[in-house]
Enzyme design. Sequence first.
Site, short mmCIF file in Angstrom:
data_model
loop_
_atom_site.label_atom_id
_atom_site.label_comp_id
_atom_site.label_asym_id
_atom_site.label_seq_id
_atom_site.Cartn_x
_atom_site.Cartn_y
_atom_site.Cartn_z
N CYS A 1 -8.80 8.84 -13.90
CA CYS A 1 -9.92 8.85 -15.28
C CYS A 1 -11.19 9.43 -15.43
O CYS A 1 -12.59 8.11 -15.61
CB CYS A 1 -10.25 7.53 -16.47
SG CYS A 1 -10.44 5.52 -14.82
N ASP B 1 1.19 -1.28 0.16
CA ASP B 1 0.10 -0.26 0.11
C ASP B 1 0.71 1.60 -0.41
O ASP B 1 1.87 0.95 1.01
CB ASP B 1 -0.96 0.00 1.09
CG ASP B 1 -2.48 1.22 1.79
OD1 ASP B 1 -1.91 2.17 0.69
OD2 ASP B 1 -2.93 1.11 1.85
#
Length: 484
Positions: free
Chosen positions: A376, A299
């Site tokens: 996006c 992470d």
Amino acid sequence: MARKKAQVDTKPAAKKPPNQKRLSSAERSALFARREAAKVLRTILQGDARRRAVGSIKSLVYSPSVRNKRATYALVCQTLKYIPIIKDVFHTANVLSSKWKRQEELMYIILYDILFGQEALLAGEAEKFLLQKKDVLQAALAKLLVRKKVKHVSDLMTSYKISDIPKPRYARVNTLKMDVESALLEFKKQYEVRQDAMVPDLLIFPPRTDLHDHPLVKSGSVFLQGKASSMVAVALWPKPRWEVIDACAAPGNKTVHLAALMKGNGKIIACELNKERIKRLKDTVRLAGATNVKVKHEDFLNMSPEDPAYSKVQAILLDPSCSGSGTVVDRLDHLLPSYTAESDVNRLEKLAAFQKKALEHALSFPAVERIVYSTCSINQVENEDVIKSVLPLASSYDFELTTIFPQWPRRGHPVFDGSQHLLRTDLIEDKEGFFIALFVRKGMSPSPKNTRDVGNTLRALQRRKKRRINSFFLLRTLGLFLPS
């Protein structure tokens, strides 16, 4: 003693069970495609139910494990378009036993073919089962039309249709393996192709050009990548020998683009938390020949800026998980059960909270000079609102927003002073919705003035490389080259 005559079995030979009809090559291909499509559809629907998509439809279909890619992709897309109708038909007909309910994705795909597709190519046990129920299924469809008060199936599909506006096919040349000029020459033998004016290693083909089986794509010399996605790495513009973090790297197209811009030098730490996406990331890196990429199953938020291992990181690309609302035409997200015409506000707020936290973390790395934040998504809450929320922190670290691709006409929504530095692509005009922001630490690494400078830089490096090679052969021809 007379010999016994050899006994002759006069019983008629047992009849052999009739041979099953041998499948034609077309039937066999369709059979396998339906099963491959069912596996992809299951992954998509399960990921959608958990709101943790493993990948887009294209990335799943065009993975190495899928053999019949074209047929599988068509089946998945078409079945998703019709899936609300298919589910209603199955619910009304009530023909599935527990055995077949365990294979519901395959049932969806077969029913699509029975009602709307290629019934003539249906072969297999599951196909035979549904074909026997064809009359009941068609009656259920007729009841659905009556209930919805429409006459034709096309009337049911109004809210599920995707845009028919053609989108160019883009392909990015992987300059780790070949130069743009060589790729152009090779493609021009078969296709109409031109070089993009803004992203110098990007090629443009007519809409619906199928390059998935082209040798250059299969070898990793060329990657199928959209224009907006290709603009992200160019916006970061890392120098060779830099250390770079790609914070949310899978599936890896932007990662290997960074590696190509760095000419394979320096170091890229490609982070990915999702275990299922790690393999895809590693496959992409291997295919590209990006030897300066180190894949890290971790992470990004757990990577400490104080760790000496990251003390020399000079650039970070942060393309975090987002709603994907800008790529619905490609991803068909609007066909998934979780999608609604009105945005899921709670989900967007959770995404924005994570995006803000990740961007704040990126800003805290001590040696970083450049950070690109991209999504996006077309949603302001994931884009301008995230950037606005971190501006005070960015300023405290001496970061400022910098204009990228200044000749690009579409900028950020004017919701704060400085939004003109942000870049947006439009879902209608550009066929995809992207957002890109660049933070640069004051006094550090200015951006190229425009993309013409980027292109000139790349072309100058390519010419310099060719001159070195030509000089080597000239000296050797003249006998002036002395081996060391």
